[in-house]
Design a protein around this motif. Structure first.
Motif, PDB file in Angstrom:
ATOM      1  N   ASN A  59      37.704  38.167  48.109  1.00 39.36           N
ATOM      2  CA  ASN A  59      36.710  39.134  48.653  1.00 39.36           C
ATOM      3  C   ASN A  59      36.524  39.788  48.377  1.00 39.36           C
ATOM      4  O   ASN A  59      37.310  40.787  48.611  1.00 39.36           O
ATOM      5  N   ASN A  79      42.110  43.503  51.034  1.00 40.92           N
ATOM      6  CA  ASN A  79      42.551  42.190  50.568  1.00 40.92           C
ATOM      7  C   ASN A  79      43.707  43.002  50.265  1.00 40.92           C
ATOM      8  O   ASN A  79      44.067  44.482  50.405  1.00 40.92           O
ATOM      9  N   ARG A 118      35.593  42.866  51.902  1.00 42.92           N
ATOM     10  CA  ARG A 118      36.631  42.295  52.239  1.00 42.92           C
ATOM     11  C   ARG A 118      37.846  43.651  51.662  1.00 42.92           C
ATOM     12  O   ARG A 118      38.281  43.106  51.097  1.00 42.92           O
TER      13      ARG A 118
END
Length: 154
Positions: free
Chosen positions: A111, A116, A114
């Motif tokens: 993703n 990570n 977002r």
């Protein structure tokens, strides 16, 4: 200031509520990693906006006023006193290391919008760069590049 503290409150709620929430262990690890990474980023942003530099040549970080630390979801009417720059950076380092630990379980990097694993490692390298902890900078930057070689193209 207010917007950043509202976001920190959201992180605190997620951190406090996630262990008892429904979902798989992988989903909970992802959410906890994101909450810790975001809280570390927000405090890092706050201290760099409203506090003195960690490596101020005129004094030490344990004597410099920083920003208030709110690290639980307990809501109060009064804002706590300002913590020192050293205390804020200690919390930032705890949060980013906790985020890396949660992300290390799956090392997801799918993703782009977002936090990570590679992003948390990259943020950790920047935080340690500000505190002049060179070995940690190398450790986290190397891990970020190994997990996501395309980070060098940014």
């Amino acid at each position: 200031w207010t917007v950043l503290y509202n976001l920190i409150t959201g992180c605190n709620i997620a951190i406090d509520a996630t262990p008892e929430s429904k979902g798989t262990a992988s989903e909970k690890d992802q959410l906890m990693g994101e909450a810790y990474a975001l809280r570390a980023f927000l405090y890092w942003h706050l201290i760099n906006l409203y506090g003195r530099p960690f490596n101020d040549s005129t004094t030490t970080p344990d004597k410099l006023p920083g920003v208030p630390l709110l690290i639980s979801a307990d809501l109060r009417n009064e804002l706590p006193a300002r913590s020192t720059v050293a205390e804020v950076y200690t919390q930032i380092r705890k949060d980013i290391e906790q985020a890396v630990t949660y992300f290390s379980v799956d090392k997801k990097k799918d993703n782009l919008y977002r936090f990570n694993y590679p992003a948390a490692r990259l943020l950790a390298s920047r935080i340690y760069l500000y505190t002049e902890e060179w070995e940690k900078v190398i450790e986290h930057a190397t891990a970020s590049i190994a997990a996501q070689p395309l980070v060098l193209d940014l």
